[in-house]
Design a protein around this motif. Sequence first.
Motif, mmCIF file in Angstrom:
data_model
loop_
_atom_site.group_PDB
_atom_site.id
_atom_site.type_symbol
_atom_site.label_atom_id
_atom_site.label_comp_id
_atom_site.label_asym_id
_atom_site.label_seq_id
_atom_site.Cartn_x
_atom_site.Cartn_y
_atom_site.Cartn_z
ATOM 1 N N GLN A 61 -18.741 29.600 4.256
ATOM 2 C CA GLN A 61 -17.329 29.885 3.978
ATOM 3 C C GLN A 61 -16.490 28.613 4.090
ATOM 4 O O GLN A 61 -15.653 28.335 3.231
ATOM 5 C CB GLN A 61 -16.795 30.960 4.933
ATOM 6 N N TRP B 214 -17.119 26.463 1.079
ATOM 7 C CA TRP B 214 -16.456 26.981 -0.118
ATOM 8 C C TRP B 214 -14.966 26.656 -0.084
ATOM 9 O O TRP B 214 -14.399 26.220 -1.084
ATOM 10 C CB TRP B 214 -16.657 28.495 -0.255
ATOM 11 N N GLN C 96 -14.380 22.953 -0.865
ATOM 12 C CA GLN C 96 -14.601 22.687 -2.284
ATOM 13 C C GLN C 96 -13.505 23.326 -3.125
ATOM 14 O O GLN C 96 -13.031 22.732 -4.096
ATOM 15 C CB GLN C 96 -15.973 23.211 -2.727
ATOM 16 N N ALA C 97 -13.071 24.527 -2.767
ATOM 17 C CA ALA C 97 -12.028 25.217 -3.523
ATOM 18 C C ALA C 97 -10.715 24.451 -3.484
ATOM 19 O O ALA C 97 -10.017 24.347 -4.497
ATOM 20 C CB ALA C 97 -11.839 26.630 -2.989
ATOM 21 N N GLU D 166 -13.348 28.079 -8.527
ATOM 22 C CA GLU D 166 -14.610 28.794 -8.725
ATOM 23 C C GLU D 166 -14.450 30.238 -8.296
ATOM 24 O O GLU D 166 -14.000 30.523 -7.188
ATOM 25 C CB GLU D 166 -15.711 28.138 -7.902
ATOM 26 N N ARG E 274 -15.340 33.716 -6.801
ATOM 27 C CA ARG E 274 -16.232 34.096 -5.708
ATOM 28 C C ARG E 274 -17.274 35.119 -6.133
ATOM 29 O O ARG E 274 -18.261 35.317 -5.456
ATOM 30 C CB ARG E 274 -15.423 34.674 -4.539
ATOM 31 N N ARG F 19 -19.110 32.851 -9.805
ATOM 32 C CA ARG F 19 -19.275 31.412 -9.571
ATOM 33 C C ARG F 19 -18.871 30.541 -10.762
ATOM 34 O O ARG F 19 -19.116 29.352 -10.779
ATOM 35 C CB ARG F 19 -20.706 31.065 -9.151
#
Length: 85
Positions: A7, A10, A13-14, A24, A26, A29
């Motif tokens: 998590q 992510w 990166q998000a 992206e 969830r 992807r």
Amino acid sequence: MDRDALQRAWVAQAHADADRGVIECRMCRRRSPLDQTITLWRNGTLVFALCDRCSGSHDIAVRPTEVGIEVRARNRGPLVIRSTP
């Protein structure tokens, strides 16, 4: 990697992707432009993102919990899996 580490990765990166104008999904992807996604932010942190394609084919429920946010999705139509000979 455990669930919490995934998590955090992510989210990091998000945020980097959002700075470039993409996000992206969830669910699938797939990367989509920000204007083609639904995003959920809490306290300045992105916690969930969903592309328009997935949001158009699923009923999404979001609710706060004691430990964070719960997101559930239900497909609006049947899933047809075809075998190839």
